[in-house]
Design an enzyme around this catalytic site. Structure first.
Site, PDB file in Angstrom:
ATOM      1  N   HIS A   1       0.835  -1.210   0.000  1.00 44.04           N
ATOM      2  CA  HIS A   1       0.000   0.000   0.000  1.00 44.04           C
ATOM      3  C   HIS A   1       0.871   1.262   0.000  1.00 44.04           C
ATOM      4  O   HIS A   1       0.687   2.155  -0.846  1.00 44.04           O
ATOM      5  CB  HIS A   1      -0.905  -0.010   1.234  1.00 44.04           C
ATOM      6  CG  HIS A   1      -1.786   1.195   1.348  1.00 44.04           C
ATOM      7  ND1 HIS A   1      -3.081   1.220   0.905  1.00 44.04           N
ATOM      8  CD2 HIS A   1      -1.544   2.446   1.862  1.00 44.04           C
ATOM      9  CE1 HIS A   1      -3.601   2.413   1.135  1.00 44.04           C
ATOM     10  NE2 HIS A   1      -2.694   3.173   1.714  1.00 44.04           N
ATOM     11  N   GLU A   2       1.816   1.332   0.934  1.00 45.19           N
ATOM     12  CA  GLU A   2       2.654   2.530   1.035  1.00 45.19           C
ATOM     13  C   GLU A   2       3.598   2.661  -0.153  1.00 45.19           C
ATOM     14  O   GLU A   2       3.939   3.773  -0.560  1.00 45.19           O
ATOM     15  CB  GLU A   2       3.431   2.526   2.351  1.00 45.19           C
ATOM     16  CG  GLU A   2       2.561   2.552   3.598  1.00 45.19           C
ATOM     17  CD  GLU A   2       1.561   3.685   3.613  1.00 45.19           C
ATOM     18  OE1 GLU A   2       1.862   4.753   3.017  1.00 45.19           O
ATOM     19  OE2 GLU A   2       0.483   3.516   4.200  1.00 45.19           O
TER      20      GLU A   2
ATOM     21  N   HIS B   1       1.925   4.684  -2.854  1.00 44.62           N
ATOM     22  CA  HIS B   1       2.058   6.132  -2.621  1.00 44.62           C
ATOM     23  C   HIS B   1       3.473   6.603  -2.971  1.00 44.62           C
ATOM     24  O   HIS B   1       3.660   7.609  -3.673  1.00 44.62           O
ATOM     25  CB  HIS B   1       1.783   6.473  -1.157  1.00 44.62           C
ATOM     26  CG  HIS B   1       0.364   6.253  -0.726  1.00 44.62           C
ATOM     27  ND1 HIS B   1      -0.714   6.709  -1.444  1.00 44.62           N
ATOM     28  CD2 HIS B   1      -0.158   5.635   0.374  1.00 44.62           C
ATOM     29  CE1 HIS B   1      -1.838   6.395  -0.820  1.00 44.62           C
ATOM     30  NE2 HIS B   1      -1.519   5.734   0.282  1.00 44.62           N
TER      31      HIS B   1
END
Length: 424
Positions: free
Chosen positions: A21-22, A25
């Site tokens: 997920h990170e 980003h």
């Protein structure tokens, strides 16, 4: 040893889901030219940290998620003010370090009072050095040093707010997107490992409870139930449960198959306080043969699993809103507990569970709740419609309040989970 393996598998699963997920980003922010100051897994005190290129990669104590901290997303904590005495170190003719404290201990530096400074656009600093004004260009990756910590400056074109709405939206949406991609891949891996289930062929003994008739008569997990009192069972689990319930304190004759052996077992169901009918202390499992899945079928079934799981997640949200209860919420403790139970069933089941959690994390983060990615995307959508951004201080306050509320909810849910574990 088994417990240690389960703990390691559980931790690795959470690490994978949050990291992916990170990374979404981080990757799309870097592609847009945004300076990513920190890539963190977890919150709270640092457990491990190392720096690669411009980003500090950290592992933190509280396993509640993670973040990719972009320059300009929040107010900068370290600033250089006019009238402040600093020391600068040059490489060639450019300033590469600006020291804000312990100036007397700095060597090979120029010390002076700041007359003017711009570390975002023009990139220069002007000092009053012993009554003489001297201006120096500042390198785009110069460091501010204070309290033993280096912080890289962020020119305007490397800050989050300087990018287009589309670039910022992609950097925000990429986190949930990577969770959706990971969920699809994990569902596909599960299908490859578990195969495509066919129609059930028989019933098997599942868990056997200690101190109950099934354990006392020697029934074992995996025993195939062929008949009870001369009645063939096949795959009719309801029939079997009813026959057991109606035979409280009456001896029954079970014919079972254990490997190549045919066995006849005498068993007498008995009552359990608070429950109706006879019980023998076993669960039953529908045995389903499987076949291998082809490549195309794997992709199709993965898509179906994504759709079905998404529908189930939104149904859960709806039920939670209609009838809210703290007991229906589970925090990290409860999730770790469930994950440990699933891990005992094997790597295939754990892979499927990881896919469900990854999909859930992606969907949850897109909800319009302050501090979550969905809320940030709404602010960007409003900016696109207005043609100008919302006041960053107001947006920051909304996200701060949202994060504080989520954190308090997480503490309350975790406390509830711990009480549940203590009370059994």
């Amino acid at each position: 040893m088994e417990m240690l393996q389960i703990i390691i598998m559980t931790v690795l699963m959470f690490f994978l889901i949050v990291t992916v997920h990170e990374w979404g980003h981080y990757y799309f922010a870097k592609r847009a030219g945004i300076l990513v100051r920190e890539f963190a897994i977890g919150f709270g005190p640092k457990l491990f940290s190392y720096k690669h290129n411009e980003t500090q990669f950290t592992l933190r104590m509280l396993p509640f998620g993670g973040y990719a901290r972009m320059a300009g997303e929040d107010p900068e904590l370290i600033e250089v003010q006019t009238g402040q005495t600093v020391a600068v170190r040059l490489t060639g003719d450019e300033v590469t370090k600006i020291y804000l404290d312990r100036l007397d201990t700095r060597k090979n530096v120029i010390r002076g009072e700041v007359v003017s400074v711009d570390l975002e656009q023009k990139l220069f600093i002007e000092l009053d050095v012993d009554g003489e004004k001297q201006a120096f260009p500042v390198h785009r990756q110069a460091m501010l040093t204070a309290k033993g910590k280096d912080t890289q400056i962020a020119p305007k074109d490397r800050q989050y707010g300087s990018k287009t709405v589309g670039q910022r939206a992609l950097a925000i949406f990429a986190g949930p997107l990577m969770n959706f991609v990971l969920a699809f891949v994990l569902f596909a891996l599960h299908i490859q490992m578990a195969g495509i289930p066919l129609d059930p062929t028989h019933l098997e003994i599942g868990e056997v409870s200690k101190g109950m008739p099934a354990a006392e008569t020697g029934l074992k997990r995996g025993d195939i139930i062929e008949s009870i009192n001369g009645v063939a069972i096949g795959t009719d689990g309801e029939k079997m449960i009813n026959m057991i319930s109606e035979s409280q304190d009456k001896q029954m004759t079970w014919k079972i198959r254990r490997g190549d052996q045919q066995l006849e077992v005498k068993i007498t169901p008995r009552a359990i306080e608070g429950q109706e009918g006879g019980k023998v202390g076993t669960s039953i499992v529908y045995y389903q043969p499987t076949r291998s899945a082809g490549f195309g079928e794997t992709l199709t079934k993965s898509g179906e699993a994504m759709a079905n799981t998404t529908q189930a997640i939104f149904l859960g949200f709806k039920q939670l809103i209609n009838k809210f209860s703290m007991d229906d919420l589970g925090g990290p403790v409860r999730t770790f507990e469930l994950t440990g139970q699933i891990a005992k069933q094997g790597i295939a089941q754990l892979t499927q569970w990881a896919a469900i959690l990854s999909l859930y994390l992606g969907i949850f983060n897109l909800l319009p709740i302050p501090a979550l990615d969905g809320s940030r995307l709404i602010f960007l959508g409003v900016e696109a419609l207005r043609g100008k951004p919302i006041d960053p201080n107001r947006e920051g306050m909304v996200h701060f309040i949202g994060f504080a509320m989520l954190f308090l909810l997480m503490i309350a849910v975790t406390y509830n989970d711990i009480l549940r574990l203590i009370s059994g």
